[in-house]
Scaffold this motif. Sequence first.
Motif, mmCIF file in Angstrom:
data_model
loop_
_atom_site.group_PDB
_atom_site.id
_atom_site.type_symbol
_atom_site.label_atom_id
_atom_site.label_comp_id
_atom_site.label_asym_id
_atom_site.label_seq_id
_atom_site.Cartn_x
_atom_site.Cartn_y
_atom_site.Cartn_z
ATOM 1 N N ASP A 1 -12.817 23.513 38.154
ATOM 2 C CA ASP A 1 -11.835 22.449 37.164
ATOM 3 C C ASP A 1 -12.438 22.240 36.161
ATOM 4 O O ASP A 1 -11.566 22.199 35.048
ATOM 5 C CB ASP A 1 -11.953 21.242 38.302
ATOM 6 C CG ASP A 1 -10.988 20.211 37.614
ATOM 7 O OD1 ASP A 1 -9.823 20.506 37.663
ATOM 8 O OD2 ASP A 1 -11.490 19.080 36.940
ATOM 9 N N LEU B 1 -13.398 24.041 53.492
ATOM 10 C CA LEU B 1 -12.218 23.739 52.637
ATOM 11 C C LEU B 1 -11.276 24.956 53.022
ATOM 12 O O LEU B 1 -11.827 26.101 52.785
ATOM 13 C CB LEU B 1 -12.290 23.568 51.152
ATOM 14 C CG LEU B 1 -13.280 22.379 50.846
ATOM 15 C CD1 LEU B 1 -13.665 22.566 49.367
ATOM 16 C CD2 LEU B 1 -12.319 21.181 51.136
ATOM 17 N N GLU C 1 -4.418 22.984 46.240
ATOM 18 C CA GLU C 1 -3.882 21.672 46.041
ATOM 19 C C GLU C 1 -4.933 20.967 44.862
ATOM 20 O O GLU C 1 -4.477 20.220 44.198
ATOM 21 C CB GLU C 1 -4.123 20.912 47.408
ATOM 22 C CG GLU C 1 -3.252 19.407 47.247
ATOM 23 C CD GLU C 1 -3.212 18.635 48.675
ATOM 24 O OE1 GLU C 1 -3.247 19.353 49.844
ATOM 25 O OE2 GLU C 1 -3.403 17.327 48.283
ATOM 26 N N ILE C 2 -6.234 21.092 45.399
ATOM 27 C CA ILE C 2 -7.151 20.273 44.052
ATOM 28 C C ILE C 2 -7.226 21.052 42.779
ATOM 29 O O ILE C 2 -7.078 20.492 41.694
ATOM 30 C CB ILE C 2 -8.599 20.190 44.749
ATOM 31 C CG1 ILE C 2 -8.502 19.506 46.076
ATOM 32 C CG2 ILE C 2 -9.455 19.854 43.736
ATOM 33 C CD1 ILE C 2 -9.841 19.752 46.825
ATOM 34 N N LEU C 3 -7.017 22.453 42.630
ATOM 35 C CA LEU C 3 -7.260 22.930 41.412
ATOM 36 C C LEU C 3 -5.763 23.354 40.783
ATOM 37 O O LEU C 3 -5.652 23.447 39.492
ATOM 38 C CB LEU C 3 -8.063 24.196 41.471
ATOM 39 C CG LEU C 3 -9.462 24.106 41.926
ATOM 40 C CD1 LEU C 3 -10.001 25.657 41.887
ATOM 41 C CD2 LEU C 3 -10.124 23.338 40.818
ATOM 42 N N ALA C 4 -4.705 23.220 41.645
ATOM 43 C CA ALA C 4 -3.274 23.384 41.057
ATOM 44 C C ALA C 4 -3.167 24.415 40.105
ATOM 45 O O ALA C 4 -2.641 24.462 39.297
ATOM 46 C CB ALA C 4 -2.882 22.218 40.684
ATOM 47 N N LYS D 1 -12.781 17.546 50.705
ATOM 48 C CA LYS D 1 -11.526 17.335 49.942
ATOM 49 C C LYS D 1 -11.189 16.041 49.246
ATOM 50 O O LYS D 1 -11.056 15.968 48.169
ATOM 51 C CB LYS D 1 -10.533 17.689 50.947
ATOM 52 C CG LYS D 1 -8.771 17.909 50.268
ATOM 53 C CD LYS D 1 -8.018 18.161 51.044
ATOM 54 C CE LYS D 1 -6.650 18.370 50.200
ATOM 55 N NZ LYS D 1 -5.326 18.329 51.074
ATOM 56 N N LEU E 1 -13.576 15.702 46.339
ATOM 57 C CA LEU E 1 -13.160 16.463 45.452
ATOM 58 C C LEU E 1 -11.997 15.647 44.518
ATOM 59 O O LEU E 1 -11.913 15.984 43.472
ATOM 60 C CB LEU E 1 -12.833 17.856 45.781
ATOM 61 C CG LEU E 1 -14.127 18.698 45.705
ATOM 62 C CD1 LEU E 1 -13.792 20.076 46.640
ATOM 63 C CD2 LEU E 1 -14.593 19.033 44.443
ATOM 64 N N ASP F 1 -6.371 23.305 50.729
ATOM 65 C CA ASP F 1 -7.046 22.503 50.054
ATOM 66 C C ASP F 1 -7.566 22.839 48.823
ATOM 67 O O ASP F 1 -7.374 22.064 47.705
ATOM 68 C CB ASP F 1 -8.375 22.178 50.828
ATOM 69 C CG ASP F 1 -8.320 21.580 52.338
ATOM 70 O OD1 ASP F 1 -7.085 21.044 52.406
ATOM 71 O OD2 ASP F 1 -8.904 21.813 53.155
ATOM 72 N N ARG G 1 -11.065 14.660 30.298
ATOM 73 C CA ARG G 1 -10.729 16.108 29.736
ATOM 74 C C ARG G 1 -9.776 15.901 28.319
ATOM 75 O O ARG G 1 -10.008 16.417 27.662
ATOM 76 C CB ARG G 1 -9.956 16.992 30.655
ATOM 77 C CG ARG G 1 -9.821 18.356 30.183
ATOM 78 C CD ARG G 1 -8.939 19.231 31.149
ATOM 79 N NE ARG G 1 -9.614 19.705 32.300
ATOM 80 C CZ ARG G 1 -8.971 20.004 33.423
ATOM 81 N NH1 ARG G 1 -7.758 20.256 33.318
ATOM 82 N NH2 ARG G 1 -9.751 20.418 34.453
ATOM 83 N N GLN H 1 -12.430 13.595 36.344
ATOM 84 C CA GLN H 1 -12.845 14.726 35.163
ATOM 85 C C GLN H 1 -11.504 15.033 34.323
ATOM 86 O O GLN H 1 -11.778 15.048 33.310
ATOM 87 C CB GLN H 1 -13.175 16.051 35.973
ATOM 88 C CG GLN H 1 -14.688 16.135 36.051
ATOM 89 C CD GLN H 1 -15.169 17.543 36.682
ATOM 90 O OE1 GLN H 1 -16.165 17.669 37.325
ATOM 91 N NE2 GLN H 1 -14.028 18.523 36.931
ATOM 92 N N ARG H 2 -10.570 15.045 34.918
ATOM 93 C CA ARG H 2 -9.481 15.533 34.054
ATOM 94 C C ARG H 2 -8.849 14.228 33.233
ATOM 95 O O ARG H 2 -8.327 14.390 32.218
ATOM 96 C CB ARG H 2 -8.189 15.581 35.046
ATOM 97 C CG ARG H 2 -8.435 16.928 35.686
ATOM 98 C CD ARG H 2 -7.227 17.344 36.584
ATOM 99 N NE ARG H 2 -7.772 18.757 37.251
ATOM 100 C CZ ARG H 2 -6.913 18.962 38.249
ATOM 101 N NH1 ARG H 2 -6.029 18.551 38.867
ATOM 102 N NH2 ARG H 2 -7.421 20.125 38.957
ATOM 103 N N VAL I 1 -16.038 24.210 43.444
ATOM 104 C CA VAL I 1 -14.644 23.814 43.056
ATOM 105 C C VAL I 1 -14.543 22.612 42.104
ATOM 106 O O VAL I 1 -13.813 22.777 40.943
ATOM 107 C CB VAL I 1 -13.936 22.858 44.485
ATOM 108 C CG1 VAL I 1 -12.442 22.540 43.988
ATOM 109 C CG2 VAL I 1 -13.690 23.951 45.389
ATOM 110 N N ARG I 2 -15.430 21.871 41.792
ATOM 111 C CA ARG I 2 -15.589 20.960 40.712
ATOM 112 C C ARG I 2 -15.959 21.768 39.451
ATOM 113 O O ARG I 2 -15.306 21.513 38.573
ATOM 114 C CB ARG I 2 -16.673 19.932 41.096
ATOM 115 C CG ARG I 2 -16.880 19.069 40.045
ATOM 116 C CD ARG I 2 -18.336 18.420 39.601
ATOM 117 N NE ARG I 2 -18.369 17.440 39.318
ATOM 118 C CZ ARG I 2 -19.434 16.372 39.447
ATOM 119 N NH1 ARG I 2 -20.413 16.833 40.171
ATOM 120 N NH2 ARG I 2 -19.444 15.338 38.794
ATOM 121 N N ALA J 1 -14.863 19.266 56.259
ATOM 122 C CA ALA J 1 -14.070 19.809 55.050
ATOM 123 C C ALA J 1 -12.902 18.649 54.455
ATOM 124 O O ALA J 1 -12.711 18.521 53.484
ATOM 125 C CB ALA J 1 -13.124 20.890 55.876
#
Lengths: 269, 86
Positions: free
Chosen positions: A153, A193, A200-203, B20, B23, A197, B34, B30-31, A149-150, B16
């Motif tokens: 992104d 996950l 939501e994180i990566l959108a 989450k 993450l 989940d 960016r 990270q963003r 997931v990271r 999990a």
Amino acid sequence: MAQIIVVTSGKGGVGKTTSSAAIATGLAMKGHKTVVIDFDIGLRNLDLIMGCERRVVYDFVNVINEEANLNQALIKDKRTANLFVLPASQTRDKDALTKEGVGKVLDDLAKEFEYIICDSPAGIETGAMMALYFADIAIVTTNPEVSSVRDSDRILGMLQSKSKRAEEGLEPVKEFLLLTRYSPARVTTGEMLSVQDVEEILAIPLIGVIPESQAVLKASNSGVPVIIDQESDAGMAYSDAVERLLGQELPFRFLTEEKKGFLKRIFGS
Amino acid sequence: MSLLDYFKTNKKPSTAVTAKERLQIIVAHQRGERDAPDYFPKMKQEIIEVIRKYVQVGPDQVSVQLEQNDENLSVLELNVTLPEKN
């Protein structure tokens, strides 16, 4: 106008080649003339997954260096009409891919094909950057696991800053999430996950959820893209993803655990 | 989960959920980087070095952050935790 689709992920081993092969085959089965290109220079594997490894004569780098023309290098799929494979070379020269060279090959392919699928290598080196540079659409292949997931992104960041569309200030690359190796049972027990989940994180919008499936290894063993196996859950999930790519709205399947029998409920599996 | 599992009462928090939460933090970080200009990491490094010429601080005691407040306004925020005086 040909659509250039990159299948990318950052992290290795998440299912980019499996997904590239399945999606390209699915688009061709729907009657769209499709070519799938292996961008993993030096470590070609798409040919194996597509089952055409013994028919490789010329490759992508030969075409870029004008040692062969496109028609000599393109391999026509034996199973599916409208489908062609452009294999990667086995030479280790990383600098073989240049923006000019890749751009010219894609321009030539765009005259003949409706869909050009670029199977990206892992990482963020030249091969991966070239695979995503010309993309109109990106399918970000992700496992429900922290490192994948990271990295996804990170790749989204690259798409938004390093792609041709970003550099030229055009409409941004359309990004889609393809979640692979999903185990509903492990999500239920809180060990994995969930789809929500990761979304939501990566959108970014979800285009498919491919369940962890024995069919994937069986398919790669025999060099048949898993989407051909329409009896299998993974095959059906890839078909759904292809339909969504073509604009259909479909409910997501295989997101819940298979129903267990009464005895299994009492004694566990 | 079987019925037998249900009676075992060692319920640990789900991994999990931990995944989450971790993450969300790392991705937000990270963003933030960016959108920063290319010179930003080097500038950050040099600012930290200048401060360390005068005050003994560890790298984790200096935070340099660039925040985009709106279209035309970016704020460079510098936070230094100075060591306690003896």
